[in-house]
Design a protein around this motif. Structure first.
Motif, PDB file in Angstrom:
ATOM      1  N   ILE A  38     -43.197   0.913   2.693  1.00 25.84           N
ATOM      2  CA  ILE A  38     -42.900  -0.267   1.872  1.00 25.84           C
ATOM      3  C   ILE A  38     -42.100   0.168   0.656  1.00 25.84           C
ATOM      4  O   ILE A  38     -42.519   1.034  -0.100  1.00 25.84           O
ATOM      5  N   CYS A  40     -38.758   1.124   1.129  1.00 19.46           N
ATOM      6  CA  CYS A  40     -38.213   2.305   1.815  1.00 19.46           C
ATOM      7  C   CYS A  40     -36.842   2.723   1.323  1.00 19.46           C
ATOM      8  O   CYS A  40     -36.406   3.837   1.605  1.00 19.46           O
ATOM      9  N   VAL A  60     -39.424  -1.396   4.977  1.00 17.75           N
ATOM     10  CA  VAL A  60     -39.005  -2.674   4.396  1.00 17.75           C
ATOM     11  C   VAL A  60     -38.564  -2.441   2.951  1.00 17.75           C
ATOM     12  O   VAL A  60     -39.152  -1.628   2.233  1.00 17.75           O
ATOM     13  N   ASP A  61     -37.537  -3.172   2.535  1.00 16.78           N
ATOM     14  CA  ASP A  61     -37.037  -3.067   1.171  1.00 16.78           C
ATOM     15  C   ASP A  61     -36.259  -4.344   0.858  1.00 16.78           C
ATOM     16  O   ASP A  61     -35.595  -4.900   1.742  1.00 16.78           O
ATOM     17  N   GLY A  85     -42.994  -6.177  -0.233  1.00 20.05           N
ATOM     18  CA  GLY A  85     -44.373  -5.758  -0.001  1.00 20.05           C
ATOM     19  C   GLY A  85     -45.362  -6.898  -0.054  1.00 20.05           C
ATOM     20  O   GLY A  85     -46.423  -6.839   0.568  1.00 20.05           O
ATOM     21  N   LEU A  88     -45.033  -9.086   4.120  1.00 17.17           N
ATOM     22  CA  LEU A  88     -44.612  -8.163   5.162  1.00 17.17           C
ATOM     23  C   LEU A  88     -44.343  -8.908   6.474  1.00 17.17           C
ATOM     24  O   LEU A  88     -45.206  -9.644   6.956  1.00 17.17           O
ATOM     25  N   VAL A  98     -49.685   3.026   6.523  1.00 18.94           N
ATOM     26  CA  VAL A  98     -48.775   2.308   5.635  1.00 18.94           C
ATOM     27  C   VAL A  98     -48.682   3.111   4.344  1.00 18.94           C
ATOM     28  O   VAL A  98     -49.709   3.547   3.810  1.00 18.94           O
ATOM     29  N   SER A 100     -46.264   3.859   0.476  1.00 22.73           N
ATOM     30  CA  SER A 100     -45.272   3.361  -0.475  1.00 22.73           C
ATOM     31  C   SER A 100     -45.101   4.401  -1.572  1.00 22.73           C
ATOM     32  O   SER A 100     -46.049   4.739  -2.269  1.00 22.73           O
ATOM     33  N   ALA A 112     -49.750  -7.466  -2.577  1.00 23.25           N
ATOM     34  CA  ALA A 112     -49.233  -6.420  -1.694  1.00 23.25           C
ATOM     35  C   ALA A 112     -50.360  -5.692  -0.969  1.00 23.25           C
ATOM     36  O   ALA A 112     -50.260  -5.401   0.233  1.00 23.25           O
ATOM     37  N   ILE A 116     -51.003  -5.197   2.977  1.00 19.72           N
ATOM     38  CA  ILE A 116     -51.173  -3.873   3.570  1.00 19.72           C
ATOM     39  C   ILE A 116     -52.441  -3.829   4.412  1.00 19.72           C
ATOM     40  O   ILE A 116     -52.440  -3.321   5.543  1.00 19.72           O
TER      41      ILE A 116
END
Length: 216
Positions: A38, A40, A60-61, A85, A88, A98, A100, A112, A116
């Motif tokens: 998360i 990324c 993901v970004d 985040g 998702l 997961v 980050s 977030a 997660i």
């Protein structure tokens, strides 16, 4: 190439250099088949992990420029998508790990963490590198010396927001920013509230490292 992409290229260099103070990588669970990064960027942390081709990796970004640049250089088993985040784009119980790296300080952390927990499989692992209070204190000291009043005011917001999250479990967002710094005890409390069991974790000179496992 934008400044954001240049930043992520520097972060890739840090991720590949084990001697750099900002170097930090999660440890892959032995039986991990699917993982998620998360925040990324260009996928720099995923690339630095040198993943086995049998591991399906996602990142993901919210920065589309970084995502597009990263798609040109990551391996075929790394998939980079636009996302945040707090929302998702994955089904429940999708991942064994997961993580980050220094992205969660800029998120609404309770939301977030709930996401997660949702996408982790039972007994799945979570890892994060966060900003400790000492980082903010150093920045405030530098602002005083340089007379950076505007940034000093922002640092005061970060401090107040961090205190609100620690005491009341609530963050505030101003002009798109909801940044906080974390203590280990405070973050462990947030983990527990999200169904994640805190685990012992190491430290870095300028990062707070936390780990947790999803309860079954």
């Amino acid at each position: 190439m934008g400044a954001g992409v240049e930043y992520h290229r520097r972060e890739l260099a840090f991720a590949l250099d084990a001697t750099h103070p900002s170097h930090s990588l999660p440890q892959l669970p032995r039986a991990a088949k699917s993982i998620l990064d998360i925040g990324c960027g260009m996928g720099q942390t995923l690339m630095a992990l040198r993943l086995n081709p049998g591991i399906e990796a996602w990142g993901v970004d919210p920065d589309m420029e970084a995502i597009m640049a990263g798609r040109e250089i990551v391996g075929s088993n790394i998939h980079l998508v636009l996302g945040a985040g707090e929302h998702l784009p994955f089904p429940d119980a999708s991942f064994d790990l997961v993580f980050s790296r220094v992205a969660m300080p800029y998120m609404d952390i309770p939301i977030a963490l709930a996401e997660i927990s949702r996408v982790l499989r039972p007994s799945g692992k979570f890892w994060a590198a966060l900003h400790p209070p000492g980082m903010l204190a150093k920045r405030i000291g530098e602002d005083f010396l340089r007379g950076q009043a505007r940034d000093l005011a922002f640092c005061c917001f970060v401090a107040l927001n961090s205190g609100s999250l620690r005491l009341f479990g609530r963050q505030f967002r101003i002009r798109g920013h909801c940044e906080t710094v974390q203590t280990r005890a405070g973050f462990q409390k947030l983990l527990s509230a999200s169904g994640l069991e805190p685990l012992p974790a190491g430290t870095r000179s300028n990062q707070l490292i936390v780990e947790a496992q999803k309860r079954q």
